[in-house]
Design a protein around this motif. Structure first.
Motif, PDB file in Angstrom:
ATOM      1  N   ARG A 268       0.848  -1.204   0.000  1.00  0.00           N
ATOM      2  CA  ARG A 268       0.000   0.000   0.000  1.00  0.00           C
ATOM      3  C   ARG A 268       0.878   1.246   0.000  1.00  0.00           C
ATOM      4  N   LEU A 269       0.373   2.273  -0.648  1.00  0.00           N
ATOM      5  CA  LEU A 269       1.042   3.574  -0.609  1.00  0.00           C
ATOM      6  C   LEU A 269      -0.026   4.647  -0.748  1.00  0.00           C
ATOM      7  N   ASN A 270      -0.191   5.446   0.295  1.00  0.00           N
ATOM      8  CA  ASN A 270      -1.217   6.512   0.323  1.00  0.00           C
ATOM      9  C   ASN A 270      -0.518   7.822   0.695  1.00  0.00           C
TER      10      ASN A 270
ATOM     11  N   LYS B  42       5.418  16.141  -3.997  1.00  0.00           N
ATOM     12  CA  LYS B  42       6.536  16.731  -3.236  1.00  0.00           C
ATOM     13  C   LYS B  42       7.667  15.725  -3.005  1.00  0.00           C
ATOM     14  N   GLY B  43       7.562  14.556  -3.645  1.00  0.00           N
ATOM     15  CA  GLY B  43       8.637  13.577  -3.516  1.00  0.00           C
ATOM     16  C   GLY B  43       8.434  12.547  -2.417  1.00  0.00           C
ATOM     17  N   TYR B  44       7.312  12.598  -1.698  1.00  0.00           N
ATOM     18  CA  TYR B  44       7.104  11.639  -0.602  1.00  0.00           C
ATOM     19  C   TYR B  44       6.869  10.225  -1.114  1.00  0.00           C
ATOM     20  N   GLY B  45       6.181  10.099  -2.243  1.00  0.00           N
ATOM     21  CA  GLY B  45       5.961   8.773  -2.817  1.00  0.00           C
ATOM     22  C   GLY B  45       7.286   8.124  -3.203  1.00  0.00           C
ATOM     23  N   ARG B  46       8.123   8.897  -3.881  1.00  0.00           N
ATOM     24  CA  ARG B  46       9.447   8.380  -4.270  1.00  0.00           C
ATOM     25  C   ARG B  46      10.244   8.005  -3.020  1.00  0.00           C
ATOM     26  N   PHE B  47      10.212   8.856  -2.012  1.00  0.00           N
ATOM     27  CA  PHE B  47      10.931   8.570  -0.769  1.00  0.00           C
ATOM     28  C   PHE B  47      10.473   7.230  -0.176  1.00  0.00           C
TER      29      PHE B  47
END
Ligand SMILES: CC(C)(COP(=O)(O)OP(=O)(O)OC[C@H]1O[C@@H](n2cnc3c(N)ncnc32)[C@H](O)[C@@H]1OP(=O)(O)O)[C@@H](O)C(=O)NCCC(=O)NCCS
Length: 155
Positions: free
Chosen positions: A86-88, A96-101
């Protein structure tokens, strides 16, 4: 003077639980991911397979990520896989780059565990995450699970 801050992952605790449960993606993205409460319920019943974390920047909970560890993909013990379950990312914290992080952090955790591939499945669709995963270097395989595409990132 402003200090540059870096996002971090935290375990789910009594202190951050409410903020985690309050996370909402954009309405048009809701088809693509289950709510955090659903993921935490799955983590509760499969504690050996689930690796749930909140994504925190300074004092803000900006997202939730959950890895899966050693899933028996074919229910016959021949194909154990790990990856992103999961990724939310909160609607107003996207881009803002949080998904990539979060993907990089899961990749790092899986590497630490000796895993060679990071798997993910995603729903197709205009508001789905396919282009995000392709931008991060995932390969779209020919495999599908129900209607979901299977992607893989070699570690
Ligand atoms: C998909 C999602 C996780 C992306 O998170 P995010 O924090 O907005 O993504 P990032 O800011 O880290 O973006 C990383 C890169 O992917 C690209 N990207 C992100 N979303 C994209 C999209 N929908 N289409 C194309 N590219 C996208 C960004 O432009 C960025 O590339 P760049 O670094 O070259 O500029 C987020 O939109 C989300 O939570 N969506 C709803 C739930 C979902 O679909 N989860 C996945 C379930 S499998």
């Amino acid at each position: 003077m402003t200090t540059a801050r870096a996002p971090r992952l935290e375990k789910i605790t009594p202190a951050n639980l409410e903020a985690a449960l309050a996370l909402r993606v954009r309405p048009e993205q809701e088809f693509a991911v289950d709510p955090v409460a659903h993921s935490l319920a799955e983590a509760y019943v499969r504690p050996d397979k689930a690796w749930p974390r909140v994504i925190v920047d300074a004092d803000r909970v900006v997202g939730f990520v959950m890895a899966f560890l050693g899933f028996d993909w074919r229910d016959d013990g021949t194909d154990l896989r790990s990856g992103l379950w999961r990724l939310n990312i909160a609607a107003d914290e996207q881009g803002k780059g949080y998904g990539r992080f979060a993907v990089n952090a899961v990749a790092e955790e899986l590497r630490r565990r000796g895993t060679k591939a990071l798997h993910v499945t995603w729903h197709p669709g205009e508001h789905g995450p396919e282009d995000f995963y392709l931008a991060l270097g995932f390969e779209k395989t020919a495999e599908k699970v129900d209607e979901e595409h299977v992607g893989v990132l070699r570690l």
